[in-house]
Design an enzyme around this catalytic site. Structure first.
Site, PDB file in Angstrom:
ATOM      1  N   GLY A 222       0.739  -1.287  -0.039  1.00 54.19           N
ATOM      2  CA  GLY A 222      -0.088  -0.017   0.156  1.00 54.19           C
ATOM      3  C   GLY A 222       0.784   1.364  -0.013  1.00 54.19           C
ATOM      4  O   GLY A 222       1.856   1.364  -0.536  1.00 54.19           O
ATOM      5  N   SER A 223       0.158   2.242   0.546  1.00 44.85           N
ATOM      6  CA  SER A 223       0.963   3.632   0.647  1.00 44.85           C
ATOM      7  C   SER A 223       2.347   3.602   1.454  1.00 44.85           C
ATOM      8  O   SER A 223       2.402   2.883   2.475  1.00 44.85           O
ATOM      9  CB  SER A 223       0.171   4.704   0.981  1.00 44.85           C
ATOM     10  OG  SER A 223      -0.275   4.585   2.530  1.00 44.85           O
ATOM     11  N   THR A 224       3.212   4.554   1.010  1.00 48.95           N
ATOM     12  CA  THR A 224       4.352   4.697   1.919  1.00 48.95           C
ATOM     13  C   THR A 224       3.941   5.113   3.150  1.00 48.95           C
ATOM     14  O   THR A 224       4.847   4.696   4.242  1.00 48.95           O
ATOM     15  CB  THR A 224       5.374   5.896   1.307  1.00 48.95           C
ATOM     16  OG1 THR A 224       5.746   4.967   0.080  1.00 48.95           O
ATOM     17  CG2 THR A 224       6.590   5.886   2.135  1.00 48.95           C
ATOM     18  N   ALA A 225       3.032   6.031   3.481  1.00 47.70           N
ATOM     19  CA  ALA A 225       2.769   6.864   4.735  1.00 47.70           C
ATOM     20  C   ALA A 225       2.059   5.541   5.858  1.00 47.70           C
ATOM     21  O   ALA A 225       2.649   5.561   6.882  1.00 47.70           O
ATOM     22  CB  ALA A 225       1.668   7.790   4.508  1.00 47.70           C
ATOM     23  N   GLY A 227       2.889   2.288   5.316  1.00 55.23           N
ATOM     24  CA  GLY A 227       3.988   1.423   5.507  1.00 55.23           C
ATOM     25  C   GLY A 227       4.689   1.998   6.421  1.00 55.23           C
ATOM     26  O   GLY A 227       5.316   1.151   7.439  1.00 55.23           O
ATOM     27  N   GLU A 244       5.591  -3.463   0.658  1.00 52.34           N
ATOM     28  CA  GLU A 244       5.731  -2.887  -0.575  1.00 52.34           C
ATOM     29  C   GLU A 244       4.945  -1.988  -0.635  1.00 52.34           C
ATOM     30  O   GLU A 244       3.843  -1.673  -0.747  1.00 52.34           O
ATOM     31  CB  GLU A 244       5.318  -3.885  -1.939  1.00 52.34           C
ATOM     32  CG  GLU A 244       5.358  -3.265  -3.228  1.00 52.34           C
ATOM     33  CD  GLU A 244       4.873  -3.918  -4.533  1.00 52.34           C
ATOM     34  OE1 GLU A 244       3.934  -3.285  -4.726  1.00 52.34           O
ATOM     35  OE2 GLU A 244       5.246  -5.198  -4.494  1.00 52.34           O
ATOM     36  N   CYS A 278       0.937  -0.451  -8.724  1.00 55.74           N
ATOM     37  CA  CYS A 278       2.384  -0.053  -8.186  1.00 55.74           C
ATOM     38  C   CYS A 278       3.249   0.172  -9.130  1.00 55.74           C
ATOM     39  O   CYS A 278       4.081   1.184  -8.697  1.00 55.74           O
ATOM     40  CB  CYS A 278       2.526  -1.390  -7.412  1.00 55.74           C
ATOM     41  SG  CYS A 278       1.394  -1.681  -6.062  1.00 55.74           S
TER      42      CYS A 278
END
Length: 477
Positions: A222-225, A227, A244, A278
């Site tokens: 999912g999103s970096t935030a 993660g 990821e 992605c």
């Protein structure tokens, strides 16, 4: 309408005292799914139930676990049409693409069922009267938090690898595709022993509660935030983290390539699944020598796409997942135009219901624009014109992300430089998509950590134990 139920400790319909979510069709805003929201207390009880079931599943023979996963794959395959329809209704993916995602998930389940029993430890060369070996063991309880953009294929990868290696799984699908997750869990549960898989639904607060539990692995796509928040929570609990996260994947168009062919590749990479992939093409660096013809051809591709609800045959560009996400995508485009870029095609929010956004080609971009630097996750192709391959390679490498990159070139030396120098997990030369089965890569930087695919994912869900055995009292056996 789908009425979603949770699965906790082998019991369907458990929990959900945290309220209810309603998911709407991004094509026309009609309600699609009603979804229970788990409370933090319910998440804790589900975790304890999983812990209670872990030992028996871990002790099951690897070949038997593989046979169970094959039966689970059969059940998912039988539900292909139902799953594909749910994906289209919840997030807008064209039905043929949604069906392909389900088929890919089934293939992944079968792949892991075949591979897992063959992967073992190794013996070590120790003393003649001793036995030394390394052996893999299940890690225990896995929390799998999955995305909405390809919900079946991604979930099957994480769930299949975790289950076949002897772990029990707490599965939390995205709140944007919960009915898809529910249907997938129902299919898998037909084959799995009671308690091995649990399904928890709800919004980000449920995912946060799950990541804070006493689990052994948290796997997130999912999103970096999100993660980063999961990694922070796992630092407090000691859980292993597989991530990821987001990306801003570059496409380099070198001098000397056919600009019409390159434009077709760029259009596929930027506009497939409305850019909600992605490894979508998020930024394009094109050599000035071919830029004019390339941009004109890319604009033609964007204009020719058939736009419509995903359920309609022939749709090539469905809606974005929701209006909130559309606002994000359009905001980046509008900011770039305000800063001097030009929306050659698209770039405007259409009238009418749903979360549609046109395929958009933005020219006169600069490398420092947020549209280029940040993840957009929409059908937008920002184009930066460069004067050399060196400049393109430098710009492509200059990113906080490190998921994937594509280079279109007729030069073998440029191709060699690209795969060696680009700090990303995957480099593709002369094809934006594709690759041999079983490929695995490490995302880098803000794009995550750990293997997310391939045979190596099986190793991520196991812990290696070293064993040394001697005869008692220094004698012989």
């Amino acid at each position: 309408m789908y009425t979603v139920a949770q699965l906790v400790g082998g019991v369907w319909g458990a929990g959900g005292d945290g309220g209810e979510l309603v998911v709407r069709d991004p094509a026309d805003d009609s309600p699609v799914s009603t979804v229970p929201v788990a409370t933090a207390d319910e998440v804790g009880k589900a975790t304890q139930a999983a812990r209670n079931a872990a030992a028996q599943w871990a002790a099951t023979a690897p070949a038997e676990r593989a046979a169970v996963l094959h039966r689970a794959a059969d059940a998912v395959a039988a539900a292909t049409e139902e799953l594909a329809a749910a994906v289209t209704a919840e997030m807008g993916k064209p039905l043929a693409d949604a069906r392909g995602g389900v088929e890919a998930g089934v293939g992944t389940l079968r792949q892991y069922a075949e591979l897992a029993p063959l992967r073992g430890g190794r013996t070590l060369n120790g003393e003649a009267d001793a036995l030394d070996f390394l052996t893999p063991q299940p890690r225990g309880v896995v929390a799998a938090i999955t995305p909405w953009n390809d919900p079946v294929a991604v979930s099957c990868g994480l769930l299949g690898a975790a289950l076949v290696t002897g772990n029990v799984v707490l599965y939390k699908p995205s709140e944007r595709t919960p009915a898809t997750g529910w249907l997938l869990a129902r299919a898998l549960d037909q084959a799995l022993p009671t308690g091995v898989l649990s399904l928890l639904t709800g919004g980000p607060e449920v995912g946060a509660a799950l990541a804070a539990q006493d689990v052994d692995v948290v796997a997130h796509v999912g999103s970096t935030a999100t993660g980063r928040a999961i990694a922070a929570a796992a630092a407090r609990t000691g859980a292993k983290v597989l991530l990821e996260n987001g990306g801003s994947d570059p496409l380099i168009v070198d001098a000397g390539v056919d600009p019409l062919w390159a434009a077709g590749q760029a259009a596929m990479g930027a506009f497939a699944n409305a850019g909600q992939i992605c490894v979508a093409v998020e930024r394009i660096y094109v050599h000035r020598e071919v830029a004019g013809d390339f941009v004109a051809a890319l604009a033609r591709h964007a204009e020719a796409l058939r736009v419509g609800p995903g359920r309609d045959p022939g749709t090539e560009l469905g809606p974005l997942v929701d209006r909130r996400h559309r606002d994000h995508v359009h905001g980046q485009v509008a900011a770039a135009v305000a800063a001097g870029a030009r929306a050659l095609v698209g770039g405007e929010v259409p009238d009418g219901p749903g979360a549609f956004y046109p395929a958009t080609v933005v020219t006169d971009c600069r490398h420092d624009m947020p549209l280029v630097r940040e993840e957009t996750f929409g059908p937008v192709a920002p184009v930066v014109v460069v004067d050399s391959f060196d400049e393109a390679l430098r710009c492509a490498a200059d990113s906080p992300y490190g998921l994937a990159a594509t280079v279109l070139t007729a030069s073998m030396s440029h191709a060699q430089r690209a795969w060696r120098e680009l700090p990303v997990g995957t480099v593709k030369v002369n094809a934006v998509f594709g690759g041999a089965p079983g490929g695995a890569a490490h995302p880098r930087r803000a794009s995550g950590q750990g293997f997310g695919y391939g045979p190596e994912l099986l190793d991520e869900f196991t812990a290696t134990k070293a064993v040394h055995i001697e005869a008692p009292g220094g004698g012989h056996w």
